[in-house]
Design a protein around this motif. Structure first.
Motif, PDB file in Angstrom:
ATOM      1  N   VAL A 197       0.874  -1.174   0.000  1.00  0.00           N
ATOM      2  CA  VAL A 197       0.000   0.000   0.000  1.00  0.00           C
ATOM      3  C   VAL A 197       0.914   1.229   0.000  1.00  0.00           C
ATOM      4  N   ILE A 198       0.821   2.017  -1.062  1.00  0.00           N
ATOM      5  CA  ILE A 198       1.730   3.154  -1.215  1.00  0.00           C
ATOM      6  C   ILE A 198       1.340   4.252  -0.237  1.00  0.00           C
ATOM      7  N   PRO A 199       2.310   4.741   0.538  1.00  0.00           N
ATOM      8  CA  PRO A 199       1.987   5.820   1.489  1.00  0.00           C
ATOM      9  C   PRO A 199       1.844   7.160   0.777  1.00  0.00           C
ATOM     10  N   SER A 200       1.150   8.071   1.429  1.00  0.00           N
ATOM     11  CA  SER A 200       1.021   9.416   0.891  1.00  0.00           C
ATOM     12  C   SER A 200       2.325  10.174   1.121  1.00  0.00           C
ATOM     13  N   ARG A 201       2.899  10.737   0.050  1.00  0.00           N
ATOM     14  CA  ARG A 201       4.179  11.435   0.179  1.00  0.00           C
ATOM     15  C   ARG A 201       3.979  12.740   0.955  1.00  0.00           C
ATOM     16  N   GLY A 202       4.976  13.060   1.789  1.00  0.00           N
ATOM     17  CA  GLY A 202       4.880  14.266   2.604  1.00  0.00           C
ATOM     18  C   GLY A 202       4.778  15.527   1.760  1.00  0.00           C
ATOM     19  N   LEU A 203       4.159  16.548   2.319  1.00  0.00           N
ATOM     20  CA  LEU A 203       3.986  17.819   1.620  1.00  0.00           C
ATOM     21  C   LEU A 203       5.125  18.772   1.970  1.00  0.00           C
TER      22      LEU A 203
END
Length: 638
Positions: free
Chosen positions: A73-79
């Motif tokens: 499950v691909i994590p959400s990349r930091g902003l």
């Protein structure tokens, strides 16, 4: 009537009926049971034969494909935010067509590849080769991207065809959208697909062949923080590779956010002003906090739009970038190295003061040039020119007027025609140059930094097979010859003069915070070293640079209401013209306020003169920094 009937009835007696033999009945039933059993086993055998022989291959393949799988499950990349909390990047959904080689039936490979060609325009041969390569790999279950960047309509059309094209998937994944485009591309960089070289290195760190990662800028430098921790889910899939149900799931952990040191408002203004001054050429402008090393603005021209390289690559615009001789994909603030010209004199001057070669009262007369005989053939006379005949100058005047003759004396000394002035010599000059951080990367948190070059006799012998000469020392003393530096190196050296000798690691990221807002990498200065120069001598060089702006060659770098200390540079490069001159680049390095330095600035402009082009540009940027109004603030009438 009853008698009549009764007259025909037999007299009561037991009838002679033959009773069945119980043993025979049991035998009969057993025989019947055996027959039924035989029939049942016969039917079962026939069914087994049909399954094993007639449809064995089909069911074997289906058995292989119908299985449980564990997928990441691909994590959400930091902003990423600017120092004032303005978001400068977003994660937006992107659609791609992927193909799982393990889900493609062998006997339908060509058929499916042809279907994909018809559906997406991807050549069938290309798809077949990808399938074959994936089958031979250790991971045939990871989707191979066959087409990136599908629009929504295309993604829906692909989804409709999935039942007929086993193995094909519509992949929905987040990609970066850089809200400021070109303005911050030199800082942020971009993300892109993992390529073969990346995958060979990163596969053991949990990366997939279809992953994205930071390719340049802070996206690359802070990849470990931004990426997050992948999760996983256990799923059941059918023979076509379609998900039937999720049996278990471990949630992904989102990446951490970056708070830049960059002031977006200042970055925009510095970019606008530098573009106007550069007139289409290469240029760089950097503003740095002299006490913390935080970079407030970093401009590299020409720029590129990092959205072109994120998500589906815009091949036409990428080709245009690659063909541009101005090299927009190169960060000219830290990856290009040039002769720094006279802004280097702040280093030569500081070293000369510390070594006792000069003091504020040291006077040297510039008649516009000096001559030096060849050490092996005195009949050959070399001439080293000043930019003008500047007369007799003390140390402050030598810096303020940027006298080359003055700094020839400080760097190499002069022992001709009755003079007996001892200079630093190349060993001390090169040693102090390295103390100011030249000749190596500054360690700024952006990938791709160039080291520059600090020459010395050993370097020249190894590089050219030639002896070092006094002329080489003269040239280096004024920032010419074999010396090369990047703009980020020169703003760091200028900051060291301003802060009393601290060599800082420049940074474009202030803090790293997690998804809950907790600071996990705090904001604190990173000191690389301290230059062993007395504060008294730094005060002298700072005063000399203040005078350069007050009445010297850098006066066009002045700012209303703010005392500025600065130094111009006009660095020669290229082939010598018939009149003995060269083309020149324009430099300016300075800090402000002069009596309480807060920020240092360095600007570089391709083809120009420092006093004419670079100093006015620095003045405009500094003026904006010190006099801009905060949003909503009203101007006060004088």
């Amino acid at each position: 009537m009853g008698l009549a009937i009764g007259s025909r009835r037999r007299r009561w007696r037991s009838e002679n009926v033959e009773e069945p033999d119980p043993k025979e009945q049991v035998k009969f039933k057993l025989a019947l049971l055996r027959l039924l059993v035989l029939i049942a086993f016969g039917a079962l055998t026939l069914q087994l034969a049909r399954l094993q022989i007639m449809r064995g291959a089909e069911f074997e393949q289906r058995a292989e494909l119908n299985q449980l799988r564990v997928e990441p499950v691909i994590p959400s990349r930091g902003l990423i935010y600017d120092r004032n909390g303005v978001p400068v990047v977003e994660n937006v959904p992107s659609f791609s067509a992927g193909l799982v080689a393990a889900d493609v039936p062998d006997d339908r490979t060509l058929e499916i590849a042809a279907g994909i060609e018809e559906l997406l325009g991807v050549p069938a041969l290309e798809t077949v080769l990808r399938i074959q390569a994936a089958r031979k790999s250790n991971d045939p279950f990871t989707p191979v991207i066959v087409k990136d960047g599908l629009d929504r309509a295309s993604a829906f059309r692909v989804r409709e065809e999935l039942p007929d094209l086993p193995g094909l998937q519509v992949i929905i994944e987040p990609v970066r959208r850089y809200t400021q485009g070109e303005i911050l591309s030199s800082v942020l960089g971009y993300t892109g697909r993992v390529d073969e070289d990346d995958y060979a290195i990163l596969k053991d760190e949990g990366y997939l062949a279809s992953d994205r990662l930071g390719k340049a800028g802070v996206e690359a430098a802070y990849e470990d923080y931004l990426r997050g921790v992948p999760g996983s889910k256990q799923i059941e899939k059918d023979a076509s590779g379609r998900e039937i149900q999720v049996l278990d799931e471990v949630l992904a952990e989102p990446g951490n956010d970056l708070i830049l040191s960059i002031d977006l408002d200042l970055q925009k203004k510095a970019t606008e002003l530098t573009q106007a001054a550069a007139n289409g050429g290469q240029a760089a402008a950097i503003i740095m906090d002299v006490n913390s090393g935080e970079v407030l603005a970093l401009v590299s021209l020409p720029m590129y739009d990092n959205n072109v390289l994120s998500g589906k690559i815009d091949e036409v615009r990428l080709e245009r970038y690659l063909d541009d001789p101005k090299k927009p994909l190169v960060n000219h603030a830290l990856a290009e190295q040039y002769a720094p010209g006279s802004i280097f004199k702040q280093i030569t001057g500081s070293a000369a003061l510390q070594e006792g070669v000069a003091n504020p009262s040291t006077t040297i007369t510039s008649n516009g040039y000096i001559t030096v005989p060849n050490q092996y053939d005195p009949s050959v006379i070399y001439t080293f020119r000043d930019w003008a005949s500047l007369g007799t100058l003390d140390f402050y005047g030598g810096v303020a007027m940027s006298s080359d003759v003055y700094f020839y004396f400080l760097a190499g000394g002069y022992h001709e025609y009755g003079f007996n002035f001892n200079g630093l010599g190349i060993d001390k000059l090169s040693a102090y140059t390295r103390m100011f951080g030249l000749g190596r990367p500054t360690g700024i948190d952006i990938a791709g930094e160039a080291p520059g070059n600090v020459p010395d006799p050993d370097w020249k012998m190894e590089t050219f097979g030639e002896q070092w000469t006094l002329g080489d020392t003269y040239n280096m003393g004024i920032g010419q010859g074999f010396l090369a530096a990047t703009p980020i190196q020169m703003v760091r050296a200028t900051a060291a003069v301003a802060n009393g000798g601290l060599v800082l690691h420049p940074r474009v990221v202030r803090e790293v915070v997690d998804a809950e807002g907790h600071v996990i990498v705090p904001n604190q200065p990173q000191v690389e070293s301290r230059i062993p120069i007395d504060e008294h001598n730094f005060e002298i060089i700072r005063e000399a640079m203040r005078q350069a702006v007050s009445w010297g060659t850098a006066k066009d770098g002045a700012v209303r209401g703010v005392e500025v200390a600065g130094k111009t540079g006009t660095a020669e490069f290229g082939q010598r013209f018939a009149d003995g001159n060269y083309e020149t680049h324009a430099w300016y390095a300075g800090f402000a306020p002069a009596n309480d330095p807060q920020i240092a600035i360095t600007v570089f402009l391709e083809r120009g003169v420092g006093a004419i082009k670079a100093a006015p540009l620095a003045s405009k940027i500094l003026d904006y920094y010190f006099h801009r109004q905060a949003p909503g603030q009203q101007a006060v009438a004088p």
